[in-house]
Design a protein around this motif. Sequence first.
Motif, short mmCIF file in Angstrom:
data_model
loop_
_atom_site.label_atom_id
_atom_site.label_comp_id
_atom_site.label_asym_id
_atom_site.label_seq_id
_atom_site.Cartn_x
_atom_site.Cartn_y
_atom_site.Cartn_z
N UNK A 165 0.83 -1.20 0.00
CA UNK A 165 0.00 0.00 0.00
C UNK A 165 0.86 1.26 0.00
N UNK A 166 2.03 1.19 0.64
CA UNK A 166 2.93 2.34 0.61
C UNK A 166 3.40 2.62 -0.81
N UNK A 167 3.76 1.55 -1.53
CA UNK A 167 4.19 1.72 -2.92
C UNK A 167 3.06 2.27 -3.79
N UNK A 168 1.84 1.84 -3.53
CA UNK A 168 0.70 2.37 -4.28
C UNK A 168 0.51 3.85 -4.01
N UNK A 169 0.66 4.26 -2.75
CA UNK A 169 0.45 5.68 -2.41
C UNK A 169 1.54 6.55 -3.03
N UNK A 170 2.74 6.02 -3.16
CA UNK A 170 3.84 6.79 -3.74
C UNK A 170 3.74 6.87 -5.26
N UNK A 171 3.07 5.89 -5.87
CA UNK A 171 2.98 5.86 -7.33
C UNK A 171 1.98 6.87 -7.87
N UNK A 172 1.04 7.28 -7.06
CA UNK A 172 0.03 8.22 -7.52
C UNK A 172 -0.90 7.57 -8.53
N UNK A 173 -1.07 8.23 -9.69
CA UNK A 173 -1.94 7.67 -10.72
C UNK A 173 -1.22 6.65 -11.60
N UNK A 175 -0.02 3.68 -11.26
CA UNK A 175 0.06 2.43 -10.49
C UNK A 175 0.42 1.29 -11.44
N UNK A 176 1.47 0.58 -11.09
CA UNK A 176 1.93 -0.56 -11.88
C UNK A 176 1.93 -1.79 -10.98
N UNK A 177 1.53 -2.91 -11.54
CA UNK A 177 1.46 -4.14 -10.74
C UNK A 177 2.82 -4.53 -10.20
N UNK A 178 3.88 -4.14 -10.91
CA UNK A 178 5.22 -4.49 -10.44
C UNK A 178 5.56 -3.79 -9.14
N UNK A 179 4.92 -2.66 -8.86
CA UNK A 179 5.16 -1.97 -7.60
C UNK A 179 4.64 -2.77 -6.41
N UNK A 180 3.67 -3.62 -6.66
CA UNK A 180 3.06 -4.39 -5.58
C UNK A 180 3.72 -5.74 -5.38
#
Length: 239
Positions: A165-173, A175-180
């Motif tokens: 969720x932290x990575x999602x919040x930092x990605x903004x709009x 959002x890439x599945x690799x971030x998760x």
Amino acid sequence: MMFTLLQVPDTLGSAAEALTGAQPVQQEMSFSLISMAAKGGWLMILLAVLSVIAIYLFGKKWWMIHQAGKIDKNFMDDIRDYVHEGKLKSAITLCQKYDSPVARIVEKGLERIGRPLSDIQTSVENTANSEVARLEKGLPILATIAGGAPMIGFLGTVIGMVEAFFNMSQAGNNIDITLLSSGIYTAMITTVGGLIVGIIAYFGYNYLVSNIADVTFKMENTTLEFMDLLHEPAENEVQ
């Protein structure tokens, strides 16, 4: 005619591949347990240490309990014969030949012969309790691993989801599945690792407790048999 019609789509597909020069795509995925565990993060190191401790304790206690349960089926008959013949030294020597709780209990009782029966029984029971405590030593650690390993795995799950969720919040709009992927790997792998270690320790603990119960039952029977033996009349004076 029916067979010919069914073959038409396959023929068309082969012709299309021949025209385009395309080849079937084959994807091979290989999984390595070590690489998967590495994705679980530092908690997997802790789980690995706990698994080594659990396996070591199980092997050590299994061997100890296995040796404790080994005794000659004619042991008490031989002891009875020696006692009836007044050969206490021979009976004690026979006990010392066996490295088992049953033999040590009988040996302690033989050493107290000549004292009141209540003192002999107390000494024998104290020796039995000491032997049971020796067999049970280390089992609380195994039980702790059985309960603690899954909790560590669930802790990894929470940490992994927080990371995702932290990575999602930092990605903004964007959002890439690799971030998760990193957070999800931590969450899933640590959960699996914790459950595996916990299940192994849990079943190992209960197996050892069951074996200790069998040895304790043998010691109780031996204690009763030995005390009954002391009430039997001796054929000769004790030498």
